[in-house]
Design an enzyme around this catalytic site. Structure first.
Site, mmCIF file in Angstrom:
data_model
loop_
_atom_site.group_PDB
_atom_site.id
_atom_site.type_symbol
_atom_site.label_atom_id
_atom_site.label_comp_id
_atom_site.label_asym_id
_atom_site.label_seq_id
_atom_site.Cartn_x
_atom_site.Cartn_y
_atom_site.Cartn_z
ATOM 1 N N ALA A 513 -40.972 -48.467 62.676
ATOM 2 C CA ALA A 513 -41.461 -47.674 63.806
ATOM 3 C C ALA A 513 -42.240 -48.555 64.776
ATOM 4 O O ALA A 513 -42.008 -48.524 65.987
ATOM 5 C CB ALA A 513 -42.335 -46.533 63.293
ATOM 6 N N GLU A 692 -44.702 -46.812 53.465
ATOM 7 C CA GLU A 692 -44.985 -47.215 52.091
ATOM 8 C C GLU A 692 -46.439 -46.987 51.693
ATOM 9 O O GLU A 692 -46.805 -47.143 50.537
ATOM 10 C CB GLU A 692 -44.619 -48.693 51.916
ATOM 11 C CG GLU A 692 -43.117 -48.921 52.028
ATOM 12 C CD GLU A 692 -42.744 -50.362 52.311
ATOM 13 O OE1 GLU A 692 -43.325 -50.954 53.240
ATOM 14 O OE2 GLU A 692 -41.879 -50.903 51.615
#
Lengths: 731, 327
Positions: A513, A692
């Site tokens: 992103a 994550e």
């Protein structure tokens, strides 16, 4: 026109200056309806049904050489078109960002389940039957290492680190912890299995695949085949989950391409679920020794984190277990060891948060153990040990609301209600416990390109080979463009997943992103500049909103001031800010579990994660990422274990009935909080990676809660009931 | 998957005739199709019985229930009479598989599902059940889900059904039509056989036999419990399960039926366990004694050793809970 930004200095918050507030807003995934109604074609579905179909036959020994393949018998079976035993077949997938072919050649067997030959037939059933019956003879090696203990570990010099003297710190510590934790092999178990359709036109290959990082995948595929990358195009517009398992080119893509070339027709190869487990990537099992030394107040004087992991011979990747240990907590004396067993087991590679996903289990369990031993509240212990600067290289942190995550998360969760003495809270048969853990994940910017066109009709198009693996890329790139160019979101078309478009960072390492978004930002910024110039104004005076330009207190539609399309290719590159500061996202997990005092079954009752990851680009997709990470964490804590047979290393539970990812009923109400933060060093969006962060530490909060509930400390993941049972009271 | 011939049965007689000639019967297919894809089973002919008229649930003359072999697990679980009078069965069904599987899985098929042993499912592995005489890899391998009772040196597979465990506690009978057109009814206990030296033989059915119904005796009354212990909350096979039907009169256990899943190659029930409890005042000691009897011959194979203490604890908890509910 191209525009380039190398991130050598912190960036101003340009997005924050914009007028619309499209960025950050809760926005559902734009491709969501296509996916849930079956209208988004996945790689295996784009063909016209005339493709030949390939199915792999696998090795059924752990190590040795293939001496004979019974080609003739299989070629005679109904529907069989070809049996591919080409030396270019892959032993295993490429590692993430490898950019070159992985180990090739189907004759040297390195693990049970390795693809040996691709049987191609008219129908899937014919191919599968023929592959099943393919006779393969071996010269089996005597020295297969099917468990890590079978192989003396290699030591990776760059990862043997000693700072100060941990042994002395341990012996002088008022409180210390020295414990060993183990985590098993795991698999991403993405819903969409690995699948490719290969189509050649002359010497040009189009591969419809399910991949995360197309610019690398194209080079890996071309290198595997021995062709020019310019002749290879990969399309992955929709990917049904990746989690790292689709980072590098995999056997099915190369197999499909070789077969299609040989047959002169399109070929589809879809791995079966057992093959996904056996022949893609697993997360390495780990053994971890964590040592913590603390003074009487609980302030750390030393940290040691040693890790033993495994992989095949010839693989550069090894699970970077201690990655977050380096920068999360202080302590002057520090020691690390990193050892790799070369085993004959399915290839080990990246799976969601390589390093943190397992390393933070051990570190955060050890912190919990230390807190208990020292009589310090676990949240308090962590707050005491947040260092001012990076404890190993003395770099400053960029943005870091770690302490706020701990305190605000604790407050929202009701942490103060926890009884620090284990085994004291009961609800009928169920022992109730609360646990917490920190989350940390380094932030990375990766080179990325994107082309943005502002059309003369007042719409815009974004083109990049970036992928959306279910993360929300389509949506956030649309939001960035809409915000920068003052467009309603539905006037921005986003085209992804095609190597014909400018090369992006790809999805992985939580950098997708921030990196691809920054390339779009840079392009948009330059479109704004071009527009301002055209209108005779300064760019920072330009107000674009709802498809209009506002100047001199008048509002004109963009289409009225544009006589031609404006196209800019944006290019972002990491620079000095990646080196000068420690960039990471942080958070804190809190979990309440119930453990059956009868059976040892654990059920998570509620869980809260509080995170700070710079600007949140879309609160809804970001929250989904965190939910997904927390669910992975619950799976790691309680159920997920890829079981290797102790005699040949083969994966015994290679299906979704016996490899237990959490089901809906295992997942309670999950709450996610984001703290407002901007990170000027990370990228011009001021965002940090979030894909994550949610898994980092999540499982440790669950196992710490099990300890609080029962007094049982499970150090061998997953905490299945048999490991809890021996510590439960008699009934 | 190997190519096969498919025929749709026009009647039970047609189905049994085709089966006697070598065809494999398919109903819901939730297990058979998986096994065919893996070529663990590779029938040359399939006879589809799904359109036969065997999907009704009816009262029997004696006040029991006749459940057609094609009644789906979903339909059976929610049937009002089953929920009211045979709650242990409803609970067991709902503890099994997933909603999607229960919608397809049938009563007869559920009884005949195969083990979930990982070595049985992988055709590269020796397996005495799949290929007689090749050996058992599970004994010294990963046997977490496998049996501790009723095993042999040739096979330690478990029968994975939840439904069958409850039916066993309910003294169900199985109605079978043979290829010669003769119908017979046998107790469920006589349907499945232990592996012994022939683990590939799992039932007493003959070639051509078709299960047409399961018969439940009149409602047993009492408290019904089904407790399933598993690795995740849903869609996981039982590590241990206990089906209990228990009545208390005058402070004593007047009757109890206890059947166990996850422990053995067939739904497990031991008369002596029930004898030890019947007529006794409930107490932790007597529950322990029952568990002692149940587990006297239990043998773990490493990864499944934990099932021995787990079965004891689960049995005791189910008994305690049933007694509390009955009083």
């Amino acid at each position: 026109m191209t525009a380039h930004l190398k991130l050598d200095k912190p960036q101003s918050d340009r997005l924050g200056d914009m007028a619309q507030g499209v960025i950050g807003r809760e926005t559902p995934r734009r491709e969501g309806p296509l996916k849930v109604t079956g209208r988004a074609p996945y790689a295996a579905e784009v063909g016209d049904g005339t493709e030949a179909v390939g199915v792999f036959a696998r090795a059924t020994i752990a190590k040795g050489k293939v001496t004979k393949i019974g080609l003739d018998a299989v070629r005679a079976l109904p529907g069989v078109c070809a049996v591919i035993t080409d030396e270019r077949l892959l032993r295993n997938p490429a590692q993430g960002t490898a950019n070159t072919a992985p180990v090739q050649g189907g004759r040297d067997v390195a693990y049970f389940g390795q693809p040996i030959a691709l049987v191609v037939a008219e129908t899937y059933e014919q191919a599968r039957h023929a592959a099943h019956g393919l006779e393969i003879a071996y010269d089996a090696a005597e020295d297969a290492a099917v468990t890590p203990e079978d192989a003396e570990p290699e030591s990776l010099e760059s990862k043997q680190i000693d700072i100060g003297d941990l042994d002395t710190a341990m012996s002088h510590a008022a409180h210390s912890m020295d414990a060993t934790y183990t985590t098993p092999s795991q698999n991403s178990a993405a819903m969409e299995p690995h699948a490719s359709i290969a189509v050649w036109k002359g010497d040009e290959l189009t591969l419809h695949g399910s991949y995360q990082m197309l610019k690398f995948n194209r080079n890996e595929l071309a290198d595997s085949l021995g062709v020019d990358p310019e002749k290879v195009q990969i399309k992955s517009p929709y990917v049904g989950g990746g989690f790292g398992s689709k980072l590098g080119i995999a056997p099915e893509a190369v197999g499909a391409a070789l077969a299609a070339k040989e047959l002169g027709r399109a070929v589809r190869v879809v791995l079966t679920r057992p093959q996904v487990f056996e022949a893609t990537m697993r997360r390495s099992e780990t053994r971890q020794r964590v040592r913590l030394a603390a003074d009487a107040d609980g302030k750390l004087t030393g940290i040691g984190h040693s890790a033993w992991v495994s992989n095949l011979v010839g693989e550069a990747f090894s699970e970077p277990v201690a990655q977050a240990t380096h920068f999360t907590y202080g302590g002057a004396n520090r020691s690390y060891r990193h050892l790799i067993h070369r085993v004959n087991r399915t290839c080990a590679g990246s799976m969601r948060a390589p390093g943190e996903a397992v390393g933070m289990l051990a570190l955060e369990n050890a912190m919990d153990e230390l807190a208990h031993a020292a009589g310090v509240d676990p949240v308090e212990l962590r707050l005491k040990n947040i260092p001012d600067r990076h404890p190993e290289d003395d770099k400053p942190y960029s943005s870091r609301r770690f302490a706020d995550c701990l305190t605000e998360g604790a407050r929202a969760f009701g942490w103060h209600k926890r009884n620090p003495t284990p085994g004291q809270t009961r609800d009928g048969e169920w022992l109730i416990g609360l646990g917490m853990a920190s989350a940390a994940r380094g932030n990375i910017l990766s080179e990325s390109h994107a082309r943005v066109t502002l059309h003369s009709d007042g719409t815009a198009t974004v083109e990049t080979d970036m992928t959306d693996i279910g993360t929300g890329t389509y949506t956030i790139l649309g939001q960035i463009t809409a915000e920068m160019l003052g467009l309603p979101l539905d006037r921005v078309n986003v085209a992804l997943g095609d190597t014909a478009f400018p090369p992006a960072s790809g999805s992985g390492g939580s950098w997708g992103a921030g990196s691809s978004g920054s390339a779009v930002f840079v392009a948009c910024q330059n479109i704004r500049a071009a527009l301002a110039e055209k209108l005779g104004m300064e760019e920072d005076q330009l107000t674009l909103t709802e498809g209009s330009v506002i100047r001199n207190n008048t509002r004109e539609p963009l289409s009225a001031v544009l006589d031609d399309d404006l196209t800019v290719e944006g290019h972002i590159e990491p620079g000095d800010t990646s080196e000068e500061v420690q960039q990471a996202a942080f958070g804190a997990h809190f979990a309440e579990v119930a453990v059956s005092a009868v059976t040892g079954e654990t059920r998570v009752r509620r869980m809260l994660g509080c995170f700070a990851a710079g600007r949140i680009l879309n609160e809804q997709t970001a929250r989904s990422q965190c939910h997904g990470g927390m669910i992975f964490g619950i799976g790691a804590a309680l159920t997920e274990e890829l079981v290797h047979d102790p005699r040949d290393g083969h994966i015994v539970n290679h299906n979704l009935a016996e490899y237990h990812v959490p089901v809906n009923l295992d997942i309670p109400q999950l709450e996610v909080m984001f703290l407002e933060e901007r990170d000027a060093h990370a990228n011009p969006l001021q965002s940090k990676g979030i894909g994550e962060l949610g898994i980092s530490g999540a499982g440790a909060a669950v196992t710490n809660a099990i300890f609080n509930a029962t007094g049982v400390r499970v150090r061998d993941y997953p905490a299945t009931l048999d490991k809890v049972l021996p510590g439960l009271p008699d009934i | 998957m190997r190519a096969f011939d498919y025929a749709r049965a026009t009647s039970a007689t047609d189905a049994t005739a085709k089966a006697a000639a070598g065809a494999t019967i398919i109903a819901g297919g939730t297990n058979l199709l998986d096994l065919m894809k893996l070529e663990v089973m590779a029938p040359e002919q399939i006879v589809d019985i799904n359109r036969l008229d065997m999907n009704r649930i009816e009262h029997t003359e004696s006040g029991g229930l006749r459940i057609g072999a094609l009644v789906t697990n979903s339909d059976l679980a929610v049937h009002p009479v089953v929920r009211r009078d045979y709650a242990v069965l409803s609970r067991a069904l709902l503890a099994g598989a997933s909603g999607q599987l229960r919608n397809k899985a049938t009563t007869g098929g559920n009884l005949l599902q195969r083990t979930r042993c990982g070595y049985f499912y992988d055709t590269a592995m020796p397996c005495n059940k799949r290929e007689p005489g090749t050996g058992c890899q599970a004994r010294d391998g990963f046997n977490r889900i496998l049996a501790i009772l009723g095993t042999s040196e040739h096979c330690i597979a478990t029968h994975p059904s939840d439904m069958a465990v409850a039916m066993r506690a309910l003294d169900a009978e199985v109605e079978i039509e043979s290829a010669t057109g003769i119908a017979r009814t046998i107790p469920l206990v006589d349907l499945h056989v232990l592996p012994g030296e022939t683990p590939h033989i799992e039932t007493t059915l003959d070639e051509g036999d078709l299960i047409t119904a399961v018969i439940l005796p009149p409602p047993p009354g009492g408290v019904h419990r089904y407790r399933k212990v598993r690795d995740r909350s849903s869609y996981a096979f039982a590590l241990v399960s206990v089906a209990a039907v228990l009545r208390i009169e005058s402070g004593k256990i007047a009757s109890c039926a206890l059947a166990f899943g996850g422990l053995a190659p067939k739904p497990w029930r031991v008369a002596k366990v029930e004898d030890a409890l019947t007529g006794q005042e409930p107490s932790p000691e007597i529950f322990d004694k029952a568990a002692d009897i149940l587990l006297a011959d239990a043998k773990g194979y490493g990864a499944n050793d934990f099932k021995i203490p787990l079965a004891r604890r689960t049995l005791k908890a189910v008994l305690r809970e049933s007694v509390e509910a009955a009083q």
